[in-house]
Design a protein around this motif. Structure first.
Motif, PDB file in Angstrom:
ATOM      1  N   UNK A 107       5.017   6.657 -13.325  1.00 32.73           N
ATOM      2  CA  UNK A 107       5.225   7.505 -12.155  1.00 32.73           C
ATOM      3  C   UNK A 107       4.550   6.919 -10.905  1.00 32.73           C
ATOM      4  N   UNK A 124       6.293   4.706  -7.597  1.00 31.42           N
ATOM      5  CA  UNK A 124       6.154   5.118  -6.191  1.00 31.42           C
ATOM      6  C   UNK A 124       5.586   3.966  -5.367  1.00 31.42           C
ATOM      7  N   UNK A 174       8.171   1.165  -4.936  1.00 29.14           N
ATOM      8  CA  UNK A 174       9.237   1.534  -4.001  1.00 29.14           C
ATOM      9  C   UNK A 174       8.703   1.519  -2.572  1.00 29.14           C
ATOM     10  N   UNK A 175       7.497   2.080  -2.383  1.00 31.23           N
ATOM     11  CA  UNK A 175       6.923   2.110  -1.036  1.00 31.23           C
ATOM     12  C   UNK A 175       6.706   0.694  -0.514  1.00 31.23           C
ATOM     13  N   UNK A 185       9.971  -0.381   0.784  1.00 33.67           N
ATOM     14  CA  UNK A 185      10.336   0.343   2.005  1.00 33.67           C
ATOM     15  C   UNK A 185       9.634  -0.263   3.208  1.00 33.67           C
ATOM     16  N   UNK A 210      -2.506   2.114  15.113  1.00 35.33           N
ATOM     17  CA  UNK A 210      -2.811   3.265  14.258  1.00 35.33           C
ATOM     18  C   UNK A 210      -2.847   2.860  12.787  1.00 35.33           C
ATOM     19  N   UNK A 212      -5.974   2.968   9.988  1.00 36.29           N
ATOM     20  CA  UNK A 212      -5.762   3.644   8.708  1.00 36.29           C
ATOM     21  C   UNK A 212      -5.996   2.677   7.548  1.00 36.29           C
ATOM     22  N   UNK A 263       1.152  -1.676   5.017  1.00 36.48           N
ATOM     23  CA  UNK A 263       1.860  -1.036   6.126  1.00 36.48           C
ATOM     24  C   UNK A 263       1.387  -1.608   7.463  1.00 36.48           C
ATOM     25  N   UNK A 306       0.244   7.696  11.683  1.00 36.09           N
ATOM     26  CA  UNK A 306       0.112   6.742  10.577  1.00 36.09           C
ATOM     27  C   UNK A 306      -0.007   7.476   9.247  1.00 36.09           C
ATOM     28  N   UNK A 307      -0.787   8.552   9.226  1.00 38.39           N
ATOM     29  CA  UNK A 307      -0.978   9.214   7.931  1.00 38.39           C
ATOM     30  C   UNK A 307       0.268  10.001   7.525  1.00 38.39           C
ATOM     31  N   UNK A 366       3.369   9.042   8.125  1.00 38.11           N
ATOM     32  CA  UNK A 366       4.285   8.034   7.594  1.00 38.11           C
ATOM     33  C   UNK A 366       3.853   7.646   6.189  1.00 38.11           C
ATOM     34  N   UNK A 367       2.542   7.481   6.026  1.00 34.45           N
ATOM     35  CA  UNK A 367       2.050   7.098   4.707  1.00 34.45           C
ATOM     36  C   UNK A 367       2.398   8.160   3.658  1.00 34.45           C
ATOM     37  N   UNK A 415       6.146   8.095   2.590  1.00 42.76           N
ATOM     38  CA  UNK A 415       6.635   7.054   1.673  1.00 42.76           C
ATOM     39  C   UNK A 415       6.110   7.232   0.249  1.00 42.76           C
ATOM     40  N   UNK A 416       5.202   8.190   0.077  1.00 45.54           N
ATOM     41  CA  UNK A 416       4.649   8.414  -1.259  1.00 45.54           C
ATOM     42  C   UNK A 416       5.349   9.501  -2.056  1.00 45.54           C
ATOM     43  N   UNK A 417       6.521   9.936  -1.605  1.00 42.50           N
ATOM     44  CA  UNK A 417       7.252  10.980  -2.328  1.00 42.50           C
ATOM     45  C   UNK A 417       7.986  10.356  -3.519  1.00 42.50           C
ATOM     46  N   UNK A 418       7.807  10.971  -4.674  1.00 42.31           N
ATOM     47  CA  UNK A 418       8.430  10.397  -5.873  1.00 42.31           C
ATOM     48  C   UNK A 418       9.956  10.442  -5.793  1.00 42.31           C
ATOM     49  N   UNK A 434      11.827  10.036  -3.443  1.00 39.09           N
ATOM     50  CA  UNK A 434      12.342   8.984  -2.576  1.00 39.09           C
ATOM     51  C   UNK A 434      12.689   7.718  -3.370  1.00 39.09           C
ATOM     52  N   UNK A 435      12.034   7.537  -4.520  1.00 38.36           N
ATOM     53  CA  UNK A 435      12.306   6.364  -5.349  1.00 38.36           C
ATOM     54  C   UNK A 435      13.761   6.390  -5.833  1.00 38.36           C
ATOM     55  N   UNK A 458      14.539   3.896   5.725  1.00 40.46           N
ATOM     56  CA  UNK A 458      13.156   4.344   5.684  1.00 40.46           C
ATOM     57  C   UNK A 458      12.476   4.236   7.037  1.00 40.46           C
ATOM     58  N   UNK A 488      10.635   6.942   9.182  1.00 35.78           N
ATOM     59  CA  UNK A 488       9.273   6.831   9.710  1.00 35.78           C
ATOM     60  C   UNK A 488       9.249   7.281  11.168  1.00 35.78           C
TER      61      UNK A 488
END
Lengths: 165, 437
Positions: free
Chosen positions: A47, A51, A54-55, A58, A107, A111, A138, B49-50, B52-53, B56-59, B61-62, B289, B293
């Motif tokens: 899991x 993710x 994939x990220x 992306x 930004x 981060x 990123x 920034x946070x 967007x981060x 992209x961490x949504x399951x 979305x895979x 994507x 963003x």
């Protein structure tokens, strides 16, 4: 031209290489389903890993598309402009893109730096340092796109001098 | 600055920058960062920034790259061609038979793809030359392909619904199931339209010569055999989601593996095909994507500035029946759809619209279906009608973009009618998912 610059090539090579990661995601997800139903031993890592993978794609996809200037654009007004105006509009768009991407890079770097400094982890059973890695990636990709845009600005500025296209 | 002015400035500058030709992803992103800077200073940028981060961490979305890859693999195999050929068995000598055959093939292919593009290109290459050769009315042929090819996002799996489900937090499985009846309605309405027009005026869609209709039995069987496995993969993927056996993402990943096995058995799998498919996936995901963003950045600052409350008061302040509010939303979506990509629209408007829709007592699953139907319209409407651009890229050079857009009108009217029917009869969408509960 900007498409042949070193920076564009870096984005292209990285994107082409990373594209095989999609195959890895498909394989590990299928593995998870098999382990769950056929073996009755669901994994704990698929899991989170899928993710993160994939990220990764992306994020790398941004510079990959940007190097070919292929991000979706509405061109019907642009196409109706006289060629001279078109060149200026193109330069203006590149400059606006530069403004956005440099602020985003700023930004994203803060981060990323914070996540990296504290070695930020997912806080799950696995507790992998995925956030530290992804936030850094990123920031790198945003920076890459900013530099790409600089080459676009340069290209568009040079182009102003030539007549015709 | 008051929220009224922020709203006007944000959306005004968005339209201006879009028309200027700045890529959509950067338009929304730029507005996001500029307004953040102006309203909250440099520190506010961290918020973008946070956001967007975490996006992209949504399951779920895979599932997006998995479905895109599955479609890319199917598109690169001979499945589409075989499917199109096999449909000829049905079409026979009906008036407009070839166009109806195209529509049936498009509907089935819609279950392989979740995104607009590939399907229209394929149909443009397979079906358009055939229809033109038989002397079909050009507009009818073009409209059939663009409308049929756009069904890919209406028929599950649908990337539009995945993003919608993520944005408003409803079950993607439910959305997929709810979309089935409206999607088939749309397809049936198209076919009825083609049939009726060709019945009234047979010159619009002449039948194929008799000798072409007689396909030898051996060839028919061979086609069916080649199709059995890919179709099985499609049904397995969708079935898995409907019966809740695996998550949408896992089902999509199994679909990728299944398509690879199917093409291997069809002896079509090779490295070139794999390489092209993954690269295509990379490119589509990169566009999609980064668009997301940008939109996330813009809606993030608008949220903070109190935009959703402002819009909600604007809508609920209207002294009109609930359905009028929904129709107004449909109008706004339609206007945006003519200028923007659906991802941007979904991420920008849905966080604002859906709470209002809920407050009015409507089901967000149903709203996802009407949103998806509305986006069907957006694919065909000029000036930003992606369907037309995809077809143009593969159509014979004498077919101009203007002719393609001119061919869309009857289909746009049909789409709008189906949209209205589903708006007024929400049960058409909600009936099927309610069975599973």
């Amino acid at each position: 031209m900007a498409e042949n610059s070193v920076i564009a090539r870096v984005a292209r090579v990285a994107g082409d290489a990373a594209s095989y990661v999609f195959l890895v995601i498909a394989l590990i997800s299928a593995y998870e389903v098999v382990m769950r139903y056929a073996v009755g031993m669901p994994t704990i890592w698929v899991h989170e890993l899928s993710i993160a993978l994939a990220a990764t794609c992306f994020v790398i996809g941004g510079p990959y598309v940007h190097q070919a200037r292929q991000h979706i654009t509405i061109s019907f007004v642009y196409e109706r402009l006289p060629p001279v105006v078109q060149k200026w509009v193109r330069l203006l768009c590149s400059l606006l893109t530069l403004a956005f991407l440099s602020l985003l890079t700023y930004a994203a770097s803060i981060q990323g730096w914070q996540a990296l400094q504290y070695g930020e982890t997912t806080g799950t059973a696995l507790n992998w340092p995925i956030p530290a890695y992804l936030k850094t990636l990123f920031a790198i990709c945003a920076a890459l796109m900013t530099v790409q845009t600089l080459t676009h600005v340069y290209e568009d500025a040079i182009n102003l001098r030539y007549r015709g296209r | 600055m008051s929220i009224e002015w922020i709203t006007v400035l944000m959306f005004g500058s968005m339209i201006l920058l879009l028309l200027l030709g700045l890529p959509l992803a950067f338009v929304t992103g730029l507005i996001g960062v500029v307004f953040t800077l102006g309203l909250y200073g440099v520190d506010g940028l961290q918020l973008i920034a946070s956001r967007i981060y975490s996006f992209m961490n949504e399951y779920a979305l895979v599932a997006v790259p998995m479905f895109i890859m599955m479609a890319s693999l199917m598109e690169r195999s001979g499945v589409a061609k075989d499917l199109f050929d096999a449909m000829r068995v049905w079409a026979g000598r009906l008036p407009g038979g070839l166009a109806i055959q195209t529509m049936v093939a498009a509907t089935i292919m819609g279950a392989m793809t979740g995104i607009i593009g590939g399907e229209i290109v394929l149909l443009g290459l397979l079906a358009l030359p055939q229809m033109l050769r038989l002397g079909y009315d050009r507009k009818l042929a073009i409209g059939t392909i663009c409308a049929g090819g756009s069904l890919g996002t209406m028929i599950p799996p649908s990337i539009v619904l995945i993003i919608y489900g993520l944005t408003v937090n409803v079950s993607i499985g439910d959305l997929f199931v709810a979309n089935i009846v409206p999607a088939l309605m749309l397809s049936a309405v198209y076919m009825t339209y083609i049939f009726t027009r060709c019945q009234l005026n047979p010159r619009l869609g002449p039948p194929a010569p008799a000798e072409e209709c007689d396909i030898p039995l051996g060839r028919k069987l061979a086609l069916m055999k080649g199709l059995a496995l890919p179709l099985l993969v499609i049904f397995a993927v969708l079935g898995t989601i409907y019966f809740g056996i695996a998550s949408v993402t896992e089902a999509a990943a199994m679909g990728v593996i299944g398509s690879m096995i199917a093409s291997a058995i069809r002896r079509e799998l090779n490295w070139k095909m794999m390489r092209e498919s993954v690269r295509r996936t990379m490119q589509t995901c990169g566009m999609l994507l980064w668009l997301s963003f940008g939109a996330t950045a813009m809606i993030g600052v608008y949220n903070l500035a109190g935009g959703p409350t402002f819009i909600r008061e604007l809508f609920t302040g209207l002294d009109v029946p609930a359905v009028a509010v929904i129709l107004l939303m449909m109008l706004i979506l339609f206007v945006l759809g003519a200028m923007m990509d659906w991802v941007g629209i979904c991420l920008l408007t849905m966080p604002i619209f859906v709470p209002i829709v809920r407050e009015l007592g409507y089901d967000p699953v149903w709203f996802g279906v009407v949103f998806c139907l509305n986006m069907q319209l957006s694919y065909l409407t000029p000036p930003f009608g992606p369907a037309a651009f995809y077809l143009k890229s593969v159509a014979p050079p004498d077919i101009s973009l203007n002719e393609i857009f001119a061919a869309m009108w009857p289909f746009l009217v049909l789409q709008a009618s189906v949209l209205m029917i589903v708006v007024f009869y929400p049960d058409l969408a909600l009936w099927l998912p309610s069975l599973g509960r």
